[in-house]
Motif scaffolding. Structure first.
Motif, PDB file in Angstrom:
ATOM      1  N   ARG A  38       0.837  -1.191   0.000  1.00 40.68           N
ATOM      2  CA  ARG A  38       0.000   0.000   0.000  1.00 40.68           C
ATOM      3  C   ARG A  38       0.873   1.241   0.000  1.00 40.68           C
ATOM      4  O   ARG A  38       1.990   1.229   0.517  1.00 40.68           O
ATOM      5  N   VAL A  93      -3.476   3.684  -1.633  1.00 44.55           N
ATOM      6  CA  VAL A  93      -3.712   2.856  -2.810  1.00 44.55           C
ATOM      7  C   VAL A  93      -3.098   1.487  -2.519  1.00 44.55           C
ATOM      8  O   VAL A  93      -1.937   1.407  -2.114  1.00 44.55           O
ATOM      9  N   TYR A  94      -3.902   0.461  -2.710  1.00 44.74           N
ATOM     10  CA  TYR A  94      -3.456  -0.909  -2.434  1.00 44.74           C
ATOM     11  C   TYR A  94      -3.140  -1.610  -3.752  1.00 44.74           C
ATOM     12  O   TYR A  94      -3.952  -1.590  -4.690  1.00 44.74           O
ATOM     13  N   TYR A  95      -1.959  -2.220  -3.778  1.00 44.73           N
ATOM     14  CA  TYR A  95      -1.491  -2.917  -4.972  1.00 44.73           C
ATOM     15  C   TYR A  95      -1.274  -4.393  -4.659  1.00 44.73           C
ATOM     16  O   TYR A  95      -0.731  -4.724  -3.605  1.00 44.73           O
ATOM     17  N   GLY A 115      -3.588  -0.978  -8.937  1.00 40.71           N
ATOM     18  CA  GLY A 115      -3.929  -0.403  -7.644  1.00 40.71           C
ATOM     19  C   GLY A 115      -5.410  -0.109  -7.501  1.00 40.71           C
ATOM     20  O   GLY A 115      -6.127   0.124  -8.482  1.00 40.71           O
TER      21      GLY A 115
END
Length: 122
Positions: A38, A93-95, A115
């Protein structure tokens, strides 16, 4: 080509839950450790959780341990991140990312999704 596609982000109040999904294609999913990183505004990307390819062992950052759960289904080429008891500091932002071995650093991962934004309001 390899694609990792995340979904499930959104806006949630503190204490709420979200479930992120990441569907992979173009790679032998069962050969890869899958991780969630993140990145908050103005900060570097940080490791959140991972599930290994070999035995589905799971690893968590201290900041999410006990609140987040990572899981995978090799038959569906999918990895999930269940996030409970969300806090405003989880906003990022989560990847999802794939690597042939477990590592805590982003540079070790070969493939990344685009993301999905998670915003936790107080």
């Amino acid at each position: 080509q390899v694609q990792l596609v995340e979904s499930g982000g959104g806006l949630v109040q503190a204490g709420g839950s979200l479930r992120l999904s990441c569907v992979a294609s173009g790679l032998t999913f069962s050969d890869y450790t899958m991780a969630w990183f993140r990145q908050a505004p103005g900060k570097e990307a940080e490791f959140a959780a991972a599930v290994t390819w070999r035995d589905s062992s799971t690893y968590y950052a201290d900041s999410v341990k006990g609140r987040f759960t990572v899981s995978r289904d090799n038959a569906k080429n999918t990895v999930w991140l269940q996030m409970n008891s969300l806090k405003p500091e989880d906003t990022a932002v989560y990847y999802c990312a794939a690597a042939t071995y477990f590592a805590l650093i982003p540079g070790a991962y070969d493939y990344w999704g685009q993301g999905t934004q998670v915003t936790v309001s107080s």
